[in-house]
Motif scaffolding. Structure first.
Motif, short mmCIF file in Angstrom:
data_model
loop_
_atom_site.label_atom_id
_atom_site.label_comp_id
_atom_site.label_asym_id
_atom_site.label_seq_id
_atom_site.Cartn_x
_atom_site.Cartn_y
_atom_site.Cartn_z
N GLY A 40 -13.37 -8.50 -10.98
CA GLY A 40 -14.53 -8.33 -12.18
C GLY A 40 -15.09 -9.86 -11.98
O GLY A 40 -15.58 -10.27 -10.95
N SER A 41 -15.15 -10.45 -13.06
CA SER A 41 -15.58 -11.81 -13.43
C SER A 41 -14.39 -12.64 -13.68
O SER A 41 -13.17 -12.15 -14.14
CB SER A 41 -16.72 -11.61 -14.47
N LEU A 42 -14.48 -14.24 -13.43
CA LEU A 42 -13.44 -14.71 -13.77
C LEU A 42 -13.09 -14.76 -15.30
O LEU A 42 -14.04 -14.61 -16.08
CB LEU A 42 -13.98 -16.26 -13.67
N THR A 47 -7.14 -12.88 -19.48
CA THR A 47 -7.31 -14.36 -19.92
C THR A 47 -8.07 -14.56 -21.18
O THR A 47 -8.08 -15.27 -22.07
CB THR A 47 -7.85 -15.20 -18.66
N TRP A 48 -9.29 -14.01 -21.13
CA TRP A 48 -10.37 -14.15 -21.84
C TRP A 48 -9.95 -13.90 -23.26
O TRP A 48 -10.65 -14.58 -24.16
CB TRP A 48 -11.75 -13.36 -21.62
N HIS A 49 -9.08 -13.09 -23.54
CA HIS A 49 -8.68 -12.73 -25.00
C HIS A 49 -7.50 -13.63 -25.60
O HIS A 49 -6.85 -13.27 -26.35
CB HIS A 49 -8.61 -11.24 -25.37
N GLU A 285 -12.95 -4.60 -17.69
CA GLU A 285 -13.20 -5.93 -17.48
C GLU A 285 -14.02 -6.37 -18.94
O GLU A 285 -14.94 -5.72 -19.53
CB GLU A 285 -14.73 -6.11 -16.65
N PHE A 286 -13.18 -7.59 -19.56
CA PHE A 286 -13.70 -7.97 -20.93
C PHE A 286 -13.55 -6.77 -21.81
O PHE A 286 -14.32 -6.58 -22.77
CB PHE A 286 -15.31 -8.57 -20.87
N GLY A 314 -12.67 -12.02 -45.64
CA GLY A 314 -13.25 -10.79 -44.47
C GLY A 314 -12.66 -11.20 -43.12
O GLY A 314 -12.33 -12.04 -42.84
N ILE A 315 -12.57 -9.76 -42.63
CA ILE A 315 -12.15 -9.82 -41.20
C ILE A 315 -13.46 -9.72 -40.19
O ILE A 315 -14.07 -8.70 -40.30
CB ILE A 315 -11.11 -8.48 -40.73
N ARG A 316 -13.44 -10.67 -39.41
CA ARG A 316 -14.76 -10.65 -38.56
C ARG A 316 -14.46 -9.80 -37.29
O ARG A 316 -15.47 -9.03 -36.54
CB ARG A 316 -15.03 -11.76 -38.11
N LYS A 317 -13.52 -9.68 -36.66
CA LYS A 317 -13.01 -8.99 -35.46
C LYS A 317 -11.55 -8.85 -35.19
O LYS A 317 -10.76 -9.67 -35.50
CB LYS A 317 -13.38 -9.97 -34.17
N PHE A 318 -11.22 -7.62 -34.89
CA PHE A 318 -9.83 -7.31 -34.55
C PHE A 318 -9.69 -7.15 -32.85
O PHE A 318 -10.35 -6.53 -32.55
CB PHE A 318 -9.69 -5.78 -35.01
N TYR A 319 -8.94 -7.87 -32.44
CA TYR A 319 -8.56 -7.91 -30.91
C TYR A 319 -7.39 -7.18 -30.57
O TYR A 319 -6.23 -7.38 -31.41
CB TYR A 319 -8.45 -9.31 -30.50
N ASN A 320 -7.18 -6.10 -29.83
CA ASN A 320 -6.07 -5.86 -29.31
C ASN A 320 -6.29 -5.73 -27.87
O ASN A 320 -6.75 -4.79 -27.13
CB ASN A 320 -6.11 -4.49 -29.64
N GLY A 321 -5.71 -6.74 -27.24
CA GLY A 321 -5.88 -6.91 -25.62
C GLY A 321 -4.28 -6.86 -24.99
O GLY A 321 -3.41 -7.46 -25.36
N PRO A 322 -4.21 -6.25 -23.88
CA PRO A 322 -3.15 -6.02 -23.30
C PRO A 322 -2.78 -7.03 -22.60
O PRO A 322 -3.56 -7.92 -21.83
CB PRO A 322 -3.15 -4.87 -22.34
N GLU A 323 -1.30 -7.50 -22.54
CA GLU A 323 -0.91 -8.47 -21.78
C GLU A 323 0.39 -8.16 -21.04
O GLU A 323 0.94 -7.25 -21.63
CB GLU A 323 -0.44 -9.70 -22.49
N SER A 324 0.81 -8.75 -20.02
CA SER A 324 1.79 -8.40 -19.33
C SER A 324 3.34 -9.31 -19.92
O SER A 324 2.91 -10.45 -19.83
CB SER A 324 1.77 -8.62 -17.56
#
Length: 823
Positions: A40-42, A47-49, A285-286, A314-324
């Protein structure tokens, strides 16, 4: 990108922070014919999250040094590339809710002193001064790490990539690898959706896709994705850019500043695994996964408890990002044993941003030098058995591993999941006798035997647990009568062929050109003189040798020996681990037990130390080798696996009147430390040579026979070692030492305990330590023998007796005692 070169010297797969770091460091090492391909993109994968925490202090010195280098790199990268990395030193605060956690933090302070890192013990009130937003009424204390910081993962990746490009590295985005090319048993390039690229080296830095890429190459990369959660809040009054990173491990949470608000994440006790690498959707990707507030609730409730302001924010953003994550919570680096020229850097277990600089440099140096330049044993890809390449097992283990990130790091903790893969033929007998089982490299093994009526479990704690008394009884039986140890998990290799002696003479420090029936203890070194293994070698025939090593190092040993045997040498190296069970019959009555089953003689004259031969025990023929790892008269019996139960039963039948008992690996550990016997991976590492280890006696320097690492050993012999392995005894019998503790001489930090246990014969805690003092010119013998020595046990100092000889039987009389002497 639609055009890629048809050839590059090195192809790096993956444009996350690890791949970018490897490419950057390859270029700085002069290897600029490098192509980095990213599907995808770098930084678009995991990594990005990432949260971007950069905590310097790690569980080992090697891990700490990697992160220290990372912080140095991140602080200067903007000046080199013109791109910011978001790296900022803000300090780190870790709080403790329980006395047990506070002990762990006091040990952390001592570790920091050993590594010359800043770390300060705080009261709850002092913690509040550092972080006014926190609740402190339930805190026992805290520590302050002034050099901790944070970085922006995407910006850091772009800066590393730009640094690599400036030196000639080509980066191709939107190019997906679909296969790995091989030629003559080596990696030879990659197949992509834009065409093939030939290469001499392929480096797999594909993040959570690394296992799928490994499958393309026939390489085992054991990792599995898990969902990792955090939220970013609205701005909060009092939150500023230099707010420290907060860790509340008893509440499973971490917190850092994020654009005036707080990023709140953590490692919940029971993780949520995602799909296996071959099922990750493409493109990905992202992207994030679906919100799961129910699963995140345990973390959010804990965070609100620690930071009450969150209840009204308040919550601005919920992140659920997979990691290994990997099965043992350590990342993976190194050249794959299955495919020369194929390297891996993956599985960073949520510490990728902190580790990326140091790990990227270490892997790049490995590629360029053809070997590790520092001790990377804990992260080496060769630590894994092929049994780790199992989706079901990995999925089960990852649930536990992620949850252990913030668990109290108890000594001797055993994994609870993924057990029972590899079993000794004697397991049922051991369990009947009360064995408490542990695991090593998928083997189930007896750690200790519970007395009748006692629960069959090992309780974890910092003080002396009940099982130490059970272990002490096993030690006394070994020293006073006879004990039988099931050591079937030993790794066993046959080296055969007309070139077998030639191969082993080059690989081994000791002279293995012995007569048939002799056993030799030896090290295996690298070119720098550092240890890659320590083994016993028995000549079983003119063109055949049996090599025995530890349970954990099978893949590593085989790979090392096959790669470093002399070219053209007519020798075959075969793994025969499963062919034999091993029974250690140890103690002053061991010869009596064996003699009761055999017409063979087991006296000093007929069967001297270091002898190995076939004997008949009852109606079973076994190989008996007179050797010991516990410092007593004893034999290792190599028994055909299918006959092991019969021999085991016979030993206990005839030994009943001689005091025979079953004993476990905890007893082996304590007994070997009383005798000062070194262990690979603890005392013996790639950063320790035979001079520092005190093992020159196992080097054939008196001969003209060359061996791998000899030149380095000869050079080291002429100077005082910077550090030296020493034996120690804690003077206060009430003090419990586990290993890893800070060692001081005349009040100054000089090293760490590498291994420790409670020794029944010494009547106190015993161990080995690696010590040295730059101010004293290293570790001269007179320096070791003088001074006031202490060990720091969670902030309390206790006097040590330190020496170059073992505290028990330093002259080795017990293991050479004749049968008549033992009656």
């Amino acid at each position: 990108m639609s055009e890629i070169p048809s050839r590059a010297e090195i192809v790096v797969i993956g444009g996350g922070v690890i791949g970018a770091s490897v490419a950057y460091h390859l270029a700085h090492l002069g290897r600029t014919d490098v192509l980095l391909v990213e599907q995808g993109s770098l930084s678009c994968g995991t990594t990005w999250h990432a949260a971007g925490l950069v905590g310097q202090l790690r569980a080992s010195e090697a891990g700490t040094r990697l992160v220290q280098y990372s912080t140095d790199l991140y602080s200067r990268l903007e000046a080199e590339t013109g791109l910011g990395t978001g790296y900022r030193v803000c300090g780190g605060l870790t709080v403790a809710r329980t006395p047990e956690r506070m002990v762990a933090l006091r040990r952390t302070v001592a570790n920091a002193a050993a590594y010359d890192l800043g770390c300060e013990l705080l009261t709850a009130e002092q913690a509040h001064e550092r972080y006014p937003l926190i609740r402190t009424d339930d805190l026992v204390g805290a520590i302050w790490l002034p050099d901790d910081g944070r970085a922006n993962p995407a910006d850091l990746t772009q800066a590393l990539a730009k640094g690599a490009r400036r030196l000639g590295v080509r980066i191709a985005e939107r190019v997906r690898v679909t296969g790995v090319l091989t030629r003559a048993g080596r990696a030879a390039g990659v197949r992509t959706d834009h065409g093939d690229v030939e290469a001499d080296i392929v480096v797999n830095c594909a993040g959570q896709w690394a296992r799928a890429v490994g499958v393309m190459a026939g390489v085992n990369v054991p990792l599995h994705s898990a969902e990792h959660f955090y939220v970013v809040t609205e701005p909060i009054e009092g939150v500023h850019r230099d707010l420290p990173v907060l860790r509340d491990p008893d509440g499973w949470t971490y917190v850092k500043e994020e654009v005036g608000g707080l990023l709140v994440g953590g490692f919940e006790p029971e993780a949520k695994p995602w799909v296996s690498p071959d099922r990750i959707p493409h493109p990905f990707e992202f992207q994030l996964l679906d919100e799961d507030w129910e699963h995140f609730e345990v973390l959010m409730e804990s965070a609100i408890h620690r930071l009450p302001v969150l209840a009204e924010t308040g919550i601005r953003k919920f992140y659920n990002g997979p990691e290994s994550f990997t099965p043992d919570n350590q990342f993976i680096v190194g050249e794959a044993p299955e495919l020369p020229g194929f390297f891996v850097g993956a599985g960073f277990n949520s510490v990728g941003i902190a580790s990326a600089g140091g790990a990227g440099r270490a892997l790049a140096e490995w590629v360029v030098e053809g070997r590790p330049t520092i001790d990377l044993a804990s992260a080496d890809i060769r630590r894994f058995s092929p049994l780790a390449d199992d989706d079901v097992w990995l999925r089960e283990r990852v649930v536990e591993v992620l949850g252990l990130h913030y668990a109290v790091p108890w000594p001797n903790r055993e994994p609870e999941t993924g057990r029972g893969q590899r079993r000794s033929p004697l397991e049922s007998r051991l369990v009947e006798q009360g064995a408490v089982l542990g695991t090593r490299n998928h083997w189930e093994r007896a750690n200790v035997f519970a007395p009748p009526g006692q629960p069959r479990r090992v309780d974890y704690g910092w003080d002396r647990p009940a099982w130490v008394d059970w272990c002490a009884e096993e030690q006394r039986a070994t020293r006073g009568a006879v004990a039988v140890f099931d050591q079937t998990s030993f790794s066993k290799y046959l080296v055969t062929g007309e070139g077998a002696e030639q191969a082993l003479q080059w690989l081994c420090t000791n002279d293995v050109a012995a007569p048939v029936g002799r056993t030799v203890y030896t090290g295996l070194l690298d070119e720098r003189g550092g240890y890659q293994a320590d083994v016993t070698v028995t000549r079983t025939a003119p063109d055949e040798f049996l090599v025995v090593s530890s349970a954990a190092t099978t893949v590593r040993d085989l790979d090392w020996m096959r790669r470093h045997a002399p070219r053209g040498c007519a020798a075959e190296i075969v793994d025969v681990t499963s062919r034999y069970a091993v029974l250690g019959v140890m103690g002053p009555r061991s010869a009596d037990v064996l003699g009761a089953l055999s017409d063979d003689a087991f006296d000093d004259t007929t069967f001297p130390f270091g002898t190995s031969r076939a004997v008949r025990l009852g109606d079973v023929v076994v190989r008996a080798t007179r050797i010991t790892y516990v410092g007593e008269l004893g034999w290792e019996l190599y028994v055909p696996t299918e006959l092991a139960t019969r021999v085991y039963d016979d030993l206990f039948r005839v030994g009943a009147d001689l005091g025979v008992v079953p004993a476990g690996y905890y007893a082996i550990e304590a007994l070997r430390l009383e005798k000062g016997y070194r262990a690979f991976g603890r005392e013996l590492t790639a950063d320790v040579d035979p001079v520092a280890a005190g093992l020159l006696f196992a080097c054939k320097l008196a001969t003209d026979v060359d061996f791998l690492g000899r030149a380095a050993v000869e050079k080291a012999r002429g100077v005082v070692p910077a550090r030296r392995v020493v034996s120690l005894v804690v003077q206060d019998p009430a003090v419990t030492v586990w290993g890893g503790e800070l060692v001081l001489r005349d009040g100054r930090p000089v090293g760490q305990v590498t291994s420790a246990a409670w020794g029944a014969t010494a009547g106190s805690a015993v161990g080995l330590a690696l010590v040295g003092d730059r101010g004293a010119g290293g570790a001269p013998r007179d320096w070791v023998r003088s001074g006031a020595w202490e060990v720091d046990v969670a902030g309390e100092r206790s006097a040590l007796a330190v020496g170059l000889r073992p505290p028990v039987d330093p002259d080795g009389l017990r293991l050479r005692r004749s049968r008549d002497d033992t009656r």
